[in-house]
Design a protein around this motif. Structure first.
Motif, PDB file in Angstrom:
ATOM      1  N   GLU A  23      -1.700   9.268 -17.778  1.00 38.45           N
ATOM      2  CA  GLU A  23      -1.017   8.148 -17.120  1.00 38.45           C
ATOM      3  C   GLU A  23      -1.737   7.660 -15.873  1.00 38.45           C
ATOM      4  O   GLU A  23      -1.239   6.778 -15.164  1.00 38.45           O
ATOM      5  N   SER A  24      -2.881   8.227 -15.579  1.00 38.20           N
ATOM      6  CA  SER A  24      -3.630   7.846 -14.379  1.00 38.20           C
ATOM      7  C   SER A  24      -4.476   6.607 -14.680  1.00 38.20           C
ATOM      8  O   SER A  24      -5.504   6.690 -15.339  1.00 38.20           O
ATOM      9  N   VAL A  25      -4.009   5.470 -14.206  1.00 37.84           N
ATOM     10  CA  VAL A  25      -4.662   4.202 -14.577  1.00 37.84           C
ATOM     11  C   VAL A  25      -6.054   4.056 -13.967  1.00 37.84           C
ATOM     12  O   VAL A  25      -6.924   3.424 -14.544  1.00 37.84           O
ATOM     13  N   HIS A  26      -6.273   4.640 -12.797  1.00 31.98           N
ATOM     14  CA  HIS A  26      -7.529   4.390 -12.082  1.00 31.98           C
ATOM     15  C   HIS A  26      -8.620   5.428 -12.325  1.00 31.98           C
ATOM     16  O   HIS A  26      -9.774   5.188 -11.995  1.00 31.98           O
ATOM     17  N   SER A  27      -8.248   6.595 -12.878  1.00 33.33           N
ATOM     18  CA  SER A  27      -9.194   7.730 -12.893  1.00 33.33           C
ATOM     19  C   SER A  27     -10.531   7.420 -13.558  1.00 33.33           C
ATOM     20  O   SER A  27     -11.581   7.724 -12.985  1.00 33.33           O
TER      21      SER A  27
ATOM     22  N   ALA B 249       0.856  -1.195   0.000  1.00 29.42           N
ATOM     23  CA  ALA B 249       0.000   0.000   0.000  1.00 29.42           C
ATOM     24  C   ALA B 249       0.888   1.239   0.000  1.00 29.42           C
ATOM     25  O   ALA B 249       1.918   1.278   0.658  1.00 29.42           O
ATOM     26  N   LYS B 250       0.452   2.237  -0.733  1.00 33.93           N
ATOM     27  CA  LYS B 250       1.222   3.473  -0.810  1.00 33.93           C
ATOM     28  C   LYS B 250       0.754   4.472   0.245  1.00 33.93           C
ATOM     29  O   LYS B 250      -0.272   4.277   0.891  1.00 33.93           O
ATOM     30  N   TYR B 251       1.501   5.533   0.411  1.00 32.77           N
ATOM     31  CA  TYR B 251       1.060   6.733   1.122  1.00 32.77           C
ATOM     32  C   TYR B 251       1.556   7.904   0.297  1.00 32.77           C
ATOM     33  O   TYR B 251       2.408   7.724  -0.581  1.00 32.77           O
ATOM     34  N   SER B 252       1.020   9.084   0.556  1.00 36.79           N
ATOM     35  CA  SER B 252       1.290  10.201  -0.341  1.00 36.79           C
ATOM     36  C   SER B 252       2.788  10.488  -0.470  1.00 36.79           C
ATOM     37  O   SER B 252       3.522  10.573   0.523  1.00 36.79           O
ATOM     38  N   SER B 253       3.210  10.674  -1.720  1.00 36.60           N
ATOM     39  CA  SER B 253       4.599  10.993  -2.057  1.00 36.60           C
ATOM     40  C   SER B 253       5.134  12.182  -1.255  1.00 36.60           C
ATOM     41  O   SER B 253       6.313  12.244  -0.934  1.00 36.60           O
ATOM     42  N   ILE B 254       4.270  13.115  -0.922  1.00 39.28           N
ATOM     43  CA  ILE B 254       4.706  14.379  -0.301  1.00 39.28           C
ATOM     44  C   ILE B 254       5.433  14.160   1.027  1.00 39.28           C
ATOM     45  O   ILE B 254       6.294  14.946   1.398  1.00 39.28           O
TER      46      ILE B 254
ATOM     47  N   ILE C 197     -15.945   7.516  -6.944  1.00 42.57           N
ATOM     48  CA  ILE C 197     -14.986   7.414  -5.840  1.00 42.57           C
ATOM     49  C   ILE C 197     -14.060   8.616  -5.944  1.00 42.57           C
ATOM     50  O   ILE C 197     -13.585   9.164  -4.954  1.00 42.57           O
ATOM     51  N   LYS C 198     -13.804   9.029  -7.170  1.00 42.07           N
ATOM     52  CA  LYS C 198     -13.095  10.260  -7.483  1.00 42.07           C
ATOM     53  C   LYS C 198     -14.073  11.150  -8.231  1.00 42.07           C
ATOM     54  O   LYS C 198     -14.820  10.659  -9.074  1.00 42.07           O
ATOM     55  N   MET C 199     -14.072  12.448  -7.929  1.00 42.59           N
ATOM     56  CA  MET C 199     -15.039  13.334  -8.576  1.00 42.59           C
ATOM     57  C   MET C 199     -14.401  14.177  -9.678  1.00 42.59           C
ATOM     58  O   MET C 199     -15.107  14.762 -10.493  1.00 42.59           O
TER      59      MET C 199
END
Ligand code: FAQ
Length: 311
Positions: free
Chosen positions: A203-207, A104-109, A215-217
């Motif tokens: 490049e956004s695979v899920h959008s 699982a990822k977490y934000s790059s920032i 789930i994303k607006m």
């Protein structure tokens, strides 16, 4: 061809009817929500680390109390979001294991260091600012527990953003050295903040699927543009310079044009090669290991109570 139950599900989504945990949902919808909500939760938890670094060194007692409250809020957001994800049939232990194993990822920032006090200002202003931009629309997302969690989280993030901007205001009105420190923080945090919105749309695979499911607006690029448009005037007001020579108001588009983002840097950070990835993961691993005795104690206690009840 959509199965009838799937069609009924999509009709609900299209009609803005919330989906609740016990209702039927496609496996992909469940999986996507678990991925996004758990990664969001992990971001809140890991996000405490860069700021926690300055709690003991805040310049005044007031600043220390405010920062302490802010970092506690992030912990609260994390726990709140883990609970929302748990309604989908995954346990918090499983989510933690996914974080620690790198699945699982977490934000790059949160893989960038906080070198000066001005970084705490820049994080509040830019990082919380970007978080709000991303999360306000998610208040209207299709999954009930996530959408409701976002309402409270966004209220608190707004306070966080204001406290960051207030730190920046104080610094730019201070000595030359303080103003320089503020500019340096903006220089280092600007591009990482733009990367928070995720890869370019192409490049956004899920959008596409996530937007069909609400789930994303918005797309990643839409939110990134909105962030730039709202934040550049705030930098102007501070008298600071956004570190982008190609930044220019485009009258025709009604938006700022901005320079190419170094996506290679973004993907390197995602692969674990950012400046602080190893340090962040080590801190979370240590917290998990150090808490093992306590979790074991709780489980043993629960088992004893259960056995007593049976007797
Ligand atoms: N960092 O197809 P997409 C906060 C991954 S705010 C790391 O576009 P998606 C508050 C993505 O997961 C920060 N990974 O993905 C705070 C996917 O990989 P996967 C947290 C990133 O999900 C402030 C792959 O790239 N907020 O913590 C990033 O549709 C101050 C392909 O990308 C949220 O999580 C990235 N920046 O869109 C706390 C908000 N971007 O999962 C403390 C909810 C992309 O297949 C202090 N999340 N990836 O392995 C979202 O809105 C979305 O998940 C996006 C990514 C927009 C982040």
């Amino acid at each position: 061809e959509m199965a009838p139950e799937e069609r009924a599900f999509q009709e609900k989504i299209d009609a803005d009817i919330k989906i609740e945990p016990k209702e039927w949902m496609p496996e992909g919808y469940r999986k996507t929500l678990i991925r996004q909500i758990s990664q969001h939760a992990h971001s809140e938890i890991v996000g405490q680390l860069p700021e926690g670094n300055w709690i003991t060194r805040a310049p005044t007692l007031d600043r220390k109390a405010i920062l302490l409250a802010k970092v506690q809020d992030e912990a609260g957001h994390g726990l709140y979001l883990y609970c929302a994800a748990e309604t989908l049939g995954i346990s918090r232990d499983q989510m933690t294991e996914q974080l620690l194993s790198g699945k699982a990822k977490y934000s790059s920032i949160f893989n960038y260091p906080t070198l000066t006090w001005a970084d705490i200002g820049a994080i509040g202003w830019l990082v919380d600012g970007a978080a709000i931009m991303n999360q306000v629309p998610i208040q209207r997302c299709s999954f009930g527990p996530y959408s409701r969690a976002m309402i409270r989280v966004c209220k608190e993030e707004s306070f966080h953003q204001r406290q960051g901007y207030d730190i920046m205001m104080k610094l730019v009105k201070g000595t030359d050295a303080q103003k320089e420190m503020a500019q340096d923080a903006l220089n280092r945090w600007w591009h990482p903040a733009l990367m928070m919105f995720g890869p370019p749309d192409a490049e956004s695979v899920h959008s596409a699927q996530s937007m069909a499911w609400k789930i994303k607006m918005n797309t990643n690029d839409e939110l990134r543009q909105k962030f730039v448009d709202e934040t550049v005037p705030q930098a102007d007001y501070l008298g600071l310079k956004v570190p982008d020579p190609d930044l220019k108001w485009n009258e025709e588009r009604g938006h700022y044009d901005f320079g190419e983002i170094d996506w290679n840097e973004f993907y390197e950070v995602l692969k674990g090669n950012g400046p602080c990835n190893a340090e962040r993961m080590a801190a979370r691993q240590k917290a998990w290991n150090d808490g093992a005795w306590f979790r074991d104690g709780l489980m043993a206690h629960a088992k004893k109570r259960e056995a007593r009840k049976m007797a």
